[in-house]
Scaffold this motif. Sequence first.
Motif, PDB file in Angstrom:
ATOM      1  N   GLY A   1       0.787  -1.223   0.000  1.00 51.00           N
ATOM      2  CA  GLY A   1       0.000   0.000   0.000  1.00 51.00           C
ATOM      3  C   GLY A   1       0.819   1.273   0.000  1.00 51.00           C
ATOM      4  O   GLY A   1       0.286   2.351   0.219  1.00 51.00           O
ATOM      5  N   ALA A   2       2.116   1.177  -0.229  1.00 51.54           N
ATOM      6  CA  ALA A   2       2.984   2.348  -0.277  1.00 51.54           C
ATOM      7  C   ALA A   2       3.716   2.374  -1.614  1.00 51.54           C
ATOM      8  O   ALA A   2       4.122   1.334  -2.134  1.00 51.54           O
ATOM      9  N   ILE A   3       3.864   3.555  -2.160  1.00 52.78           N
ATOM     10  CA  ILE A   3       4.618   3.731  -3.395  1.00 52.78           C
ATOM     11  C   ILE A   3       5.745   4.719  -3.101  1.00 52.78           C
ATOM     12  O   ILE A   3       5.531   5.729  -2.417  1.00 52.78           O
ATOM     13  N   VAL A   4       6.954   4.396  -3.574  1.00 51.41           N
ATOM     14  CA  VAL A   4       8.137   5.207  -3.282  1.00 51.41           C
ATOM     15  C   VAL A   4       8.783   5.647  -4.596  1.00 51.41           C
ATOM     16  O   VAL A   4       8.987   4.825  -5.499  1.00 51.41           O
ATOM     17  N   PHE A   5       9.089   6.936  -4.675  1.00 46.12           N
ATOM     18  CA  PHE A   5       9.783   7.498  -5.825  1.00 46.12           C
ATOM     19  C   PHE A   5      11.111   8.090  -5.367  1.00 46.12           C
ATOM     20  O   PHE A   5      11.234   8.549  -4.233  1.00 46.12           O
ATOM     21  N   GLU A   6      12.091   8.095  -6.255  1.00 42.93           N
ATOM     22  CA  GLU A   6      13.341   8.811  -6.041  1.00 42.93           C
ATOM     23  C   GLU A   6      13.301  10.055  -6.919  1.00 42.93           C
ATOM     24  O   GLU A   6      12.901   9.984  -8.086  1.00 42.93           O
ATOM     25  N   PHE A   7      13.705  11.199  -6.364  1.00 48.24           N
ATOM     26  CA  PHE A   7      13.750  12.451  -7.118  1.00 48.24           C
ATOM     27  C   PHE A   7      15.166  12.589  -7.674  1.00 48.24           C
ATOM     28  O   PHE A   7      16.105  12.857  -6.952  1.00 48.24           O
ATOM     29  N   ARG A   8      15.324  12.348  -8.975  1.00 52.27           N
ATOM     30  CA  ARG A   8      16.639  12.351  -9.614  1.00 52.27           C
ATOM     31  C   ARG A   8      16.741  13.480 -10.631  1.00 52.27           C
ATOM     32  O   ARG A   8      15.750  13.852 -11.270  1.00 52.27           O
TER      33      ARG A   8
ATOM     34  N   THR B   1      -2.409   7.096 -12.510  1.00 49.04           N
ATOM     35  CA  THR B   1      -3.790   6.774 -12.861  1.00 49.04           C
ATOM     36  C   THR B   1      -4.529   6.223 -11.638  1.00 49.04           C
ATOM     37  O   THR B   1      -3.902   5.815 -10.654  1.00 49.04           O
ATOM     38  N   ASN B   2      -5.843   6.188 -11.730  1.00 51.57           N
ATOM     39  CA  ASN B   2      -6.636   5.602 -10.650  1.00 51.57           C
ATOM     40  C   ASN B   2      -6.244   4.147 -10.428  1.00 51.57           C
ATOM     41  O   ASN B   2      -6.204   3.675  -9.298  1.00 51.57           O
ATOM     42  N   GLY B   3      -5.930   3.430 -11.494  1.00 51.93           N
ATOM     43  CA  GLY B   3      -5.497   2.039 -11.372  1.00 51.93           C
ATOM     44  C   GLY B   3      -4.185   1.918 -10.614  1.00 51.93           C
ATOM     45  O   GLY B   3      -4.014   1.013  -9.795  1.00 51.93           O
ATOM     46  N   GLU B   4      -3.238   2.817 -10.881  1.00 51.04           N
ATOM     47  CA  GLU B   4      -1.956   2.797 -10.176  1.00 51.04           C
ATOM     48  C   GLU B   4      -2.119   3.169  -8.706  1.00 51.04           C
ATOM     49  O   GLU B   4      -1.355   2.722  -7.852  1.00 51.04           O
ATOM     50  N   LEU B   5      -3.122   3.990  -8.402  1.00 50.83           N
ATOM     51  CA  LEU B   5      -3.352   4.433  -7.027  1.00 50.83           C
ATOM     52  C   LEU B   5      -4.253   3.487  -6.229  1.00 50.83           C
ATOM     53  O   LEU B   5      -4.387   3.652  -5.021  1.00 50.83           O
TER      54      LEU B   5
ATOM     55  N   GLY C   1      -5.436   0.952  -3.887  1.00 46.27           N
ATOM     56  CA  GLY C   1      -4.800   0.288  -2.752  1.00 46.27           C
ATOM     57  C   GLY C   1      -3.616   1.041  -2.160  1.00 46.27           C
ATOM     58  O   GLY C   1      -3.048   0.612  -1.164  1.00 46.27           O
ATOM     59  N   ILE C   2      -3.225   2.157  -2.756  1.00 46.66           N
ATOM     60  CA  ILE C   2      -2.090   2.938  -2.241  1.00 46.66           C
ATOM     61  C   ILE C   2      -2.573   3.833  -1.104  1.00 46.66           C
ATOM     62  O   ILE C   2      -3.513   4.588  -1.251  1.00 46.66           O
ATOM     63  N   ARG C   3      -1.914   3.728   0.045  1.00 47.02           N
ATOM     64  CA  ARG C   3      -2.257   4.535   1.221  1.00 47.02           C
ATOM     65  C   ARG C   3      -1.241   5.644   1.471  1.00 47.02           C
ATOM     66  O   ARG C   3      -1.541   6.627   2.135  1.00 47.02           O
ATOM     67  N   SER C   4       0.014   5.473   0.992  1.00 46.58           N
ATOM     68  CA  SER C   4       1.016   6.524   1.188  1.00 46.58           C
ATOM     69  C   SER C   4       1.941   6.610  -0.014  1.00 46.58           C
ATOM     70  O   SER C   4       2.175   5.619  -0.709  1.00 46.58           O
ATOM     71  N   ILE C   5       2.428   7.825  -0.248  1.00 48.34           N
ATOM     72  CA  ILE C   5       3.371   8.097  -1.326  1.00 48.34           C
ATOM     73  C   ILE C   5       4.575   8.795  -0.701  1.00 48.34           C
ATOM     74  O   ILE C   5       4.418   9.750   0.056  1.00 48.34           O
TER      75      ILE C   5
ATOM     76  N   SER D   1      -0.055  10.801   2.994  1.00 44.31           N
ATOM     77  CA  SER D   1      -0.879   9.617   3.242  1.00 44.31           C
ATOM     78  C   SER D   1      -2.339   9.941   3.005  1.00 44.31           C
ATOM     79  O   SER D   1      -2.774  11.071   3.225  1.00 44.31           O
ATOM     80  N   ARG D   2      -3.069   8.929   2.594  1.00 38.75           N
ATOM     81  CA  ARG D   2      -4.524   9.093   2.473  1.00 38.75           C
ATOM     82  C   ARG D   2      -5.116   9.133   3.862  1.00 38.75           C
ATOM     83  O   ARG D   2      -4.621   8.501   4.774  1.00 38.75           O
TER      84      ARG D   2
END
Length: 149
Positions: free
Chosen positions: A96-103, A125-129, A131-135, A147-148
């Motif tokens: 439920g978490a998605i992590v990005f690196e800022f490069r 997209t809504n599909g990518e989001l 079940g995601i609770r935090s970014i 977080s949501r």
Amino acid sequence: MLLRAVLLLSLTLSVAACGDNRLNPFNWFGNDREQRVRVDPDAAAGTPSDPRSLVSEITQLSVEQTTSGAILRATGVTPVQGYFDAELVLAEINNGAIVFEFRAAPPVGQPTPGLQTIVAGVDLTNGELAGIRSITVIGANNRRSVSRR
């Protein structure tokens, strides 16, 4: 009927006026939170397939809802001017978490002294989001999360 419509409109506007209220339908993801970290210098420097380095510090993170999903926007600071080709690179999706690196790519040639503010965003997209609770977005010296509610 008119009274019911006026009451519904009043209730909606009252909830929308409450900035951090959990009932606010416009408050999709909460305010960003900062966590100070020190990333391994080898990881911060990039890889052969992506030689861009992590931005020094993430100063702001926001999620703006769209009809098809959301736009994740991060603002960062670099130690000198001239960084370019900034991007939020997907690092992982887990529980439920998605992590990005800022490069961003470092300046070519002699860099100009002084801090530089740089912005990058990504369309989710809504599909990518689903079940995601935090970014989370990671920089070299800190990370910011939303977080949501």
